[in-house]
Every structure is written in C-alpha cells, then in structure tokens.
Design an enzyme around this catalytic site. Structure first.
Site, short mmCIF file in Angstrom:
data_model
loop_
_atom_site.label_atom_id
_atom_site.label_comp_id
_atom_site.label_asym_id
_atom_site.label_seq_id
_atom_site.Cartn_x
_atom_site.Cartn_y
_atom_site.Cartn_z
N ASN A 64 33.66 -69.22 -16.13
CA ASN A 64 33.75 -70.32 -15.45
C ASN A 64 35.29 -70.90 -14.84
O ASN A 64 36.18 -70.57 -15.26
CB ASN A 64 34.20 -71.41 -16.76
CG ASN A 64 33.76 -72.82 -16.52
OD1 ASN A 64 33.93 -73.68 -15.60
ND2 ASN A 64 34.34 -73.49 -17.89
N TRP A 65 34.78 -70.86 -13.00
CA TRP A 65 35.81 -70.88 -12.73
C TRP A 65 36.76 -72.36 -12.32
O TRP A 65 37.64 -72.80 -12.01
CB TRP A 65 35.98 -70.89 -10.84
CG TRP A 65 35.59 -69.82 -10.46
CD1 TRP A 65 35.39 -68.11 -11.45
CD2 TRP A 65 35.06 -69.36 -9.25
NE1 TRP A 65 34.97 -67.56 -10.45
CE2 TRP A 65 34.74 -67.69 -9.38
CE3 TRP A 65 34.76 -69.69 -8.06
CZ2 TRP A 65 34.27 -66.51 -8.48
CZ3 TRP A 65 34.27 -68.61 -7.16
CH2 TRP A 65 33.70 -67.63 -7.34
N LYS A 66 36.38 -73.16 -13.59
CA LYS A 66 36.87 -74.99 -13.50
C LYS A 66 36.76 -75.46 -11.99
O LYS A 66 36.83 -75.38 -11.53
CB LYS A 66 37.74 -74.40 -14.85
CG LYS A 66 37.54 -73.75 -15.74
CD LYS A 66 38.55 -74.08 -16.61
CE LYS A 66 37.80 -73.29 -18.12
NZ LYS A 66 38.81 -73.62 -18.84
N SER B 20 40.25 -67.09 -24.10
CA SER B 20 40.79 -66.07 -23.46
C SER B 20 40.65 -64.63 -23.70
O SER B 20 41.09 -63.80 -23.59
CB SER B 20 41.92 -65.87 -24.76
OG SER B 20 42.87 -67.59 -24.43
N GLU C 250 37.24 -79.67 -22.09
CA GLU C 250 37.37 -80.17 -20.67
C GLU C 250 36.69 -81.18 -21.02
O GLU C 250 37.75 -82.57 -21.04
CB GLU C 250 37.88 -79.08 -20.39
CG GLU C 250 39.12 -78.24 -20.23
CD GLU C 250 39.25 -77.00 -19.86
OE1 GLU C 250 38.38 -77.02 -18.80
OE2 GLU C 250 39.38 -75.62 -19.43
N HIS D 166 30.99 -77.99 -22.66
CA HIS D 166 32.44 -77.95 -22.31
C HIS D 166 33.72 -78.72 -23.03
O HIS D 166 34.06 -79.94 -22.47
CB HIS D 166 33.42 -77.56 -20.52
CG HIS D 166 34.19 -76.40 -20.47
ND1 HIS D 166 35.38 -76.56 -20.94
CD2 HIS D 166 33.82 -74.96 -20.47
CE1 HIS D 166 35.75 -75.80 -20.90
NE2 HIS D 166 35.65 -74.85 -20.91
N GLY E 251 42.19 -71.02 -22.88
CA GLY E 251 44.22 -70.72 -22.05
C GLY E 251 45.01 -70.93 -22.36
O GLY E 251 45.85 -71.04 -21.78
N GLU F 184 33.74 -72.14 -28.59
CA GLU F 184 34.54 -72.03 -27.78
C GLU F 184 35.67 -73.13 -28.39
O GLU F 184 35.59 -73.84 -28.06
CB GLU F 184 34.47 -72.78 -26.06
CG GLU F 184 33.65 -71.76 -25.27
CD GLU F 184 34.30 -72.31 -23.96
OE1 GLU F 184 34.26 -71.31 -22.77
OE2 GLU F 184 34.39 -73.64 -23.06
N GLY G 135 37.28 -68.38 -18.42
CA GLY G 135 38.07 -68.76 -17.54
C GLY G 135 39.00 -68.56 -16.49
O GLY G 135 38.13 -67.68 -15.54
N GLY G 136 40.37 -68.03 -17.10
CA GLY G 136 41.50 -67.00 -16.01
C GLY G 136 41.11 -65.58 -15.97
O GLY G 136 40.79 -65.63 -14.53
P1 13P Z 1 40.37 -69.05 -20.72
O1 13P Z 1 38.91 -67.59 -20.18
O2 13P Z 1 40.90 -69.14 -19.72
O3 13P Z 1 40.17 -69.33 -21.81
O4 13P Z 1 38.79 -70.24 -20.93
C1 13P Z 1 37.64 -70.31 -21.54
C2 13P Z 1 36.97 -71.44 -20.67
O5 13P Z 1 37.35 -72.27 -21.10
C3 13P Z 1 35.65 -70.79 -20.17
O6 13P Z 1 34.90 -72.12 -20.45
#
Ligand code: 13P
Length: 249
Positions: free
Chosen positions: A9-11, A212, A97, A95, A173, A167, A233-234
């Site tokens: 997920n590149w956000k 993470s 967020e 998600h 993050g 999640e 994500g990251g």
């Molecule tokens: P991180 O891997 O950066 O913690 O993000 C997780 C996430 O929200 C994937 O959707």
C-alpha cells in the site's frame, strides 16, 4: 490451501514516473515467483501507467479506495468501473487512515465492500484497534464489530473471495509490530467470527497482517497458521525491501 498475498500500500507516495520506475525494478526481482500473490496499490494517478508496466508480469494492481455510486455528481470520487478500467483487480477498503482522517465508518466500509464485489473487484477490508482500545481490553469487541458490520450481507461465494487485513492502528508506521502471537490471536478470532457469519468461507478467506511489516519480521509472522500475507506500507516503497517480503520463506 490459501495462497499467501503480499500487498504493498503505497498510500500518498510516488509520482507517476517514480511509480513506474519502482515497478520496472520489482518486475525483475520478483520474476518467476508463483507461490505468493503479489499486489501493488499505487496512488490513483499512477494506476494507468503502472498497469501498462505490469502487463505480462506476476504483479497485480489495486486501488486504495473507491466510491460506491456508479457515476454522477460526486466531486473527487472514483467509481468501481473507473478503477477496473485502470486495471485494478483489488481495492483497499476502510483503511484506518481513511477511518481516522476521512470519517469512514463500518457502514461506508460495507457499502464500498459490496460495490467492489459487485464489480468483480476483490476488496481488502481493513480492521484494527487503536492503542487506547487495546489498553482498555476492548480489542476483540472492536474487531468483531468492524468485521460483522463491515462485511455484512454479502453472498457466501463473495465471502470466500474477500480479503481481510488486520492492521492494529498502534502498529502502523510506528515501527512497533504486533508480535506474531498477538497477531495470530486476533487473526484466529477474525476467522472464528467469519465462520459464524459465512460458514466454510472462513477457511478460504485470506487474512493479512499490516503494521510495520519489514524484512526482519515477515517470516515469523508468516509462520502463523492464520496469517495469510501482509499489507505493507513503508517497506513496500522500495523494490529491494518489498522483494524480500515477497520472498519471505
Ligand atoms: P506500515 O507498513 O508503514 O506500518 O503501514 C501499514 C499499513 O498501513 C498498510 O496498509
């Protein structure tokens, strides 16, 4: 057997050219992988070009959001037909967020989930508790409500095709991953609730862990019986680290 799914997920990261260049690199490094399904969810603006770039490869494309109406006066929104047209076979729904910053609720998550399924797009429905909820020992009731309400009223066949992502909000993050045992405990709980709702579909539904995930912790997480992949994500933002996640075993 459930095929593991490793999803990036590149956000809100990467321009079109940055997206294409990471995909060019990734195509080479994950070439030939067939035991893990690979999914990248770039920003809307990059979907079309990324789709051109992944043609003929083992990389699948997903969007990060959708709107449930088919078309019309909904400024700023994107329909299932549009993301399908751009090449997406998956979409992330609910998600944390989006719940936190954009007011999404279990009710809107449910509408989006149904819209995706109706359009033959696999929804990845996200659930997870906040730190406060975990500390107050309400994790399981929070997750149960998100699963029951977010995934309500779909057919048995749709239920087995859906993907769920656990999640924990406190792990996103932050560099703080849930331990494999903590994650497994919630994953098996989700599968149990799902079995009450959709019977044998629960054995087919894939439940991803997100929060993470990195090359150092992925293999221990993936050893757990109810963890069927990652939503990352990251560590998905560079071809090198995401490749290590895809090749976790
Ligand atoms: P991180 O891997 O950066 O913690 O993000 C997780 C996430 O929200 C994937 O959707």
């Amino acid at each position: 057997m459930r095929k593991p799914l490793m999803a990036g997920n590149w956000k809100m990261n990467k321009t079109v050219s940055e997206s294409v260049s990471i995909i060019k690199a990734l195509k080479g490094t994950v070439d030939g992988v067939s035991d893990v399904e690979i999914l990248i969810c770039p920003a809307f603006t990059a979907l079309y070009e990324v789709n051109n770039e992944i043609k003929g490869s083992n990389i699948n494309l997903g969007a990060q959001n959708l709107f449930w109406e088919a078309k019309g006066a909904f400024t700023g929104e994107i329909s299932t037909a549009m993301i399908r047209d751009a090449g997406c076979s998956y979409v992330i729904v609910g998600h944390s967020e989006r719940r936190q910053y954009f007011g999404e609720t279990d009710k809107t998550v449910n509408k989006k989930t149904k819209a995706a399924l109706a359009a033959d797009i696999t929804p990845i429905v996200c659930v997870g508790e906040t730190l406060k909820e975990r500390e107050n020992n309400v994790t399981f009731s929070v997750i149960e409500k998100q699963v029951r309400d977010g995934l309500a009223d779909i057919t048995l066949q749709q239920a087995s095709l859906t993907v769920i992502a656990y999640e924990p909000v406190w792990a996103i993050g932050t560099g703080k991953t849930a331990t494999p045992d903590q994650a497994q405990e919630v994953h098996s709980f989700i599968r149990k609730i799902y079995a009450q709702m959709y019977k044998e579909s629960a054995e087919k539904v894939r439940i991803l862990y997100g929060g993470s995930v990195n090359p150092g912790n992925v293999s221990d997480l993936m050893k757990k019986s109810d963890i069927d992949g990652g939503l990352v994500g990251g560590a998905s933002l560079e071809a090198e680290s995401f490749t290590k996640l895809v090749k976790y075993s």
